[in-house]
Design a protein around this motif. Sequence first.
Motif, PDB file in Angstrom:
ATOM      1  N   SER A 198      72.208  33.854  27.064  1.00  0.00           N
ATOM      2  CA  SER A 198      72.205  34.846  25.982  1.00  0.00           C
ATOM      3  C   SER A 198      72.224  34.182  24.611  1.00  0.00           C
ATOM      4  O   SER A 198      71.405  34.491  23.744  1.00  0.00           O
ATOM      5  N   ALA A 199      73.166  33.274  24.410  1.00  0.00           N
ATOM      6  CA  ALA A 199      73.295  32.617  23.110  1.00  0.00           C
ATOM      7  C   ALA A 199      72.056  31.804  22.771  1.00  0.00           C
ATOM      8  O   ALA A 199      71.553  31.860  21.643  1.00  0.00           O
ATOM      9  N   THR A 200      71.557  31.069  23.739  1.00  0.00           N
ATOM     10  CA  THR A 200      70.376  30.230  23.510  1.00  0.00           C
ATOM     11  C   THR A 200      69.155  31.081  23.203  1.00  0.00           C
ATOM     12  O   THR A 200      68.405  30.800  22.260  1.00  0.00           O
ATOM     13  N   SER A 201      68.952  32.136  23.978  1.00  0.00           N
ATOM     14  CA  SER A 201      67.795  33.001  23.774  1.00  0.00           C
ATOM     15  C   SER A 201      67.851  33.706  22.418  1.00  0.00           C
ATOM     16  O   SER A 201      66.870  33.715  21.671  1.00  0.00           O
ATOM     17  N   VAL A 202      69.003  34.278  22.083  1.00  0.00           N
ATOM     18  CA  VAL A 202      69.141  34.964  20.790  1.00  0.00           C
ATOM     19  C   VAL A 202      68.945  33.970  19.649  1.00  0.00           C
ATOM     20  O   VAL A 202      68.207  34.234  18.694  1.00  0.00           O
ATOM     21  N   GLY A 203      69.589  32.815  19.739  1.00  0.00           N
ATOM     22  CA  GLY A 203      69.483  31.819  18.676  1.00  0.00           C
ATOM     23  C   GLY A 203      68.064  31.348  18.449  1.00  0.00           C
ATOM     24  O   GLY A 203      67.571  31.327  17.314  1.00  0.00           O
ATOM     25  N   GLN A 204      67.382  30.990  19.523  1.00  0.00           N
ATOM     26  CA  GLN A 204      66.007  30.501  19.391  1.00  0.00           C
ATOM     27  C   GLN A 204      65.076  31.584  18.855  1.00  0.00           C
ATOM     28  O   GLN A 204      64.233  31.321  18.004  1.00  0.00           O
ATOM     29  N   SER A 205      65.243  32.811  19.350  1.00  0.00           N
ATOM     30  CA  SER A 205      64.409  33.919  18.865  1.00  0.00           C
ATOM     31  C   SER A 205      64.632  34.165  17.377  1.00  0.00           C
ATOM     32  O   SER A 205      63.676  34.386  16.629  1.00  0.00           O
ATOM     33  N   LEU A 206      65.888  34.155  16.950  1.00  0.00           N
ATOM     34  CA  LEU A 206      66.186  34.385  15.535  1.00  0.00           C
ATOM     35  C   LEU A 206      65.592  33.302  14.656  1.00  0.00           C
ATOM     36  O   LEU A 206      65.008  33.602  13.607  1.00  0.00           O
ATOM     37  N   VAL A 207      65.756  32.054  15.052  1.00  0.00           N
ATOM     38  CA  VAL A 207      65.235  30.954  14.240  1.00  0.00           C
ATOM     39  C   VAL A 207      63.716  31.080  14.081  1.00  0.00           C
ATOM     40  O   VAL A 207      63.176  30.846  13.001  1.00  0.00           O
ATOM     41  N   SER A 243      67.755  42.766  10.575  1.00  0.00           N
ATOM     42  CA  SER A 243      68.239  43.699  11.580  1.00  0.00           C
ATOM     43  C   SER A 243      67.227  43.825  12.716  1.00  0.00           C
ATOM     44  O   SER A 243      67.595  43.795  13.899  1.00  0.00           O
ATOM     45  N   ASN A 244      65.960  43.967  12.368  1.00  0.00           N
ATOM     46  CA  ASN A 244      64.911  44.065  13.381  1.00  0.00           C
ATOM     47  C   ASN A 244      64.794  42.774  14.190  1.00  0.00           C
ATOM     48  O   ASN A 244      64.630  42.816  15.409  1.00  0.00           O
ATOM     49  N   ALA A 245      64.883  41.638  13.522  1.00  0.00           N
ATOM     50  CA  ALA A 245      64.808  40.349  14.219  1.00  0.00           C
ATOM     51  C   ALA A 245      65.972  40.196  15.192  1.00  0.00           C
ATOM     52  O   ALA A 245      65.793  39.735  16.330  1.00  0.00           O
ATOM     53  N   LEU A 246      67.157  40.606  14.771  1.00  0.00           N
ATOM     54  CA  LEU A 246      68.329  40.512  15.636  1.00  0.00           C
ATOM     55  C   LEU A 246      68.201  41.452  16.833  1.00  0.00           C
ATOM     56  O   LEU A 246      68.484  41.075  17.976  1.00  0.00           O
ATOM     57  N   THR A 247      67.757  42.672  16.589  1.00  0.00           N
ATOM     58  CA  THR A 247      67.563  43.629  17.684  1.00  0.00           C
ATOM     59  C   THR A 247      66.573  43.093  18.710  1.00  0.00           C
ATOM     60  O   THR A 247      66.828  43.134  19.921  1.00  0.00           O
ATOM     61  N   MET A 248      65.454  42.580  18.231  1.00  0.00           N
ATOM     62  CA  MET A 248      64.447  42.030  19.149  1.00  0.00           C
ATOM     63  C   MET A 248      64.983  40.825  19.905  1.00  0.00           C
ATOM     64  O   MET A 248      64.714  40.653  21.100  1.00  0.00           O
ATOM     65  N   ALA A 249      65.756  39.979  19.240  1.00  0.00           N
ATOM     66  CA  ALA A 249      66.318  38.794  19.888  1.00  0.00           C
ATOM     67  C   ALA A 249      67.303  39.183  20.986  1.00  0.00           C
ATOM     68  O   ALA A 249      67.315  38.588  22.063  1.00  0.00           O
ATOM     69  N   ILE A 250      68.112  40.187  20.730  1.00  0.00           N
ATOM     70  CA  ILE A 250      69.082  40.642  21.736  1.00  0.00           C
ATOM     71  C   ILE A 250      68.359  41.283  22.919  1.00  0.00           C
ATOM     72  O   ILE A 250      68.720  41.041  24.082  1.00  0.00           O
ATOM     73  N   GLU A 251      67.340  42.076  22.655  1.00  0.00           N
ATOM     74  CA  GLU A 251      66.576  42.687  23.747  1.00  0.00           C
ATOM     75  C   GLU A 251      65.907  41.611  24.606  1.00  0.00           C
ATOM     76  O   GLU A 251      65.891  41.710  25.837  1.00  0.00           O
ATOM     77  N   LYS A 252      65.372  40.582  23.968  1.00  0.00           N
ATOM     78  CA  LYS A 252      64.753  39.495  24.717  1.00  0.00           C
ATOM     79  C   LYS A 252      65.800  38.763  25.556  1.00  0.00           C
ATOM     80  O   LYS A 252      65.557  38.439  26.725  1.00  0.00           O
ATOM     81  N   ALA A 253      66.954  38.497  24.981  1.00  0.00           N
ATOM     82  CA  ALA A 253      68.017  37.804  25.721  1.00  0.00           C
ATOM     83  C   ALA A 253      68.458  38.626  26.922  1.00  0.00           C
ATOM     84  O   ALA A 253      68.706  38.075  28.002  1.00  0.00           O
ATOM     85  N   ASN A 254      68.556  39.936  26.761  1.00  0.00           N
ATOM     86  CA  ASN A 254      68.909  40.804  27.876  1.00  0.00           C
ATOM     87  C   ASN A 254      67.895  40.650  29.006  1.00  0.00           C
ATOM     88  O   ASN A 254      68.253  40.550  30.181  1.00  0.00           O
ATOM     89  N   HIS A 255      66.635  40.617  28.656  1.00  0.00           N
ATOM     90  CA  HIS A 255      65.578  40.436  29.656  1.00  0.00           C
ATOM     91  C   HIS A 255      65.694  39.079  30.346  1.00  0.00           C
ATOM     92  O   HIS A 255      65.567  38.985  31.573  1.00  0.00           O
ATOM     93  N   VAL A 256      65.959  38.032  29.581  1.00  0.00           N
ATOM     94  CA  VAL A 256      66.104  36.684  30.138  1.00  0.00           C
ATOM     95  C   VAL A 256      67.260  36.637  31.134  1.00  0.00           C
ATOM     96  O   VAL A 256      67.128  36.083  32.228  1.00  0.00           O
ATOM     97  N   VAL A 257      68.397  37.204  30.767  1.00  0.00           N
ATOM     98  CA  VAL A 257      69.565  37.192  31.645  1.00  0.00           C
ATOM     99  C   VAL A 257      69.301  38.021  32.899  1.00  0.00           C
ATOM    100  O   VAL A 257      69.647  37.616  34.009  1.00  0.00           O
ATOM    101  N   ARG A 258      68.676  39.177  32.738  1.00  0.00           N
ATOM    102  CA  ARG A 258      68.375  40.013  33.909  1.00  0.00           C
ATOM    103  C   ARG A 258      67.411  39.313  34.860  1.00  0.00           C
ATOM    104  O   ARG A 258      67.573  39.392  36.082  1.00  0.00           O
TER     105      ARG A 258
END
Length: 93
Positions: A50-59, A73-88
């Motif tokens: 989660s942390a790695t995916s969100v961090g890399q997406s945000l950067v 806000s949009n970048a953070l939302t998209m990063a969290i959604e992507k991290a959720n997908h990665v973890v799932r």
Amino acid sequence: MNVVAASKTDIGKIARHNEDYVWVHEQAGVYIVADGMGGHEAGDVASRLSATSVGQSLVMSLPDTPDAPLEMSNALTMAIEKANHVVRQASAK
């Protein structure tokens, strides 16, 4: 301005091992802290992913102007959604 990052996690009084994870990209000023889900299988893996995916997406998607809150806000939302997908996906394996 120079910024120095430091972090420390603690296992706490109940957990058997530490599942917390800290991801830092000092140049971009991005600091992600993921609190492990104690008691869940592979909580340490989930917090790391989660942390790695969100961090890399945000950067990769930081707006050019730091005072663009809607873009952030949009970048953070998209990063969290992507991290959720990665973890799932990882948990399905």
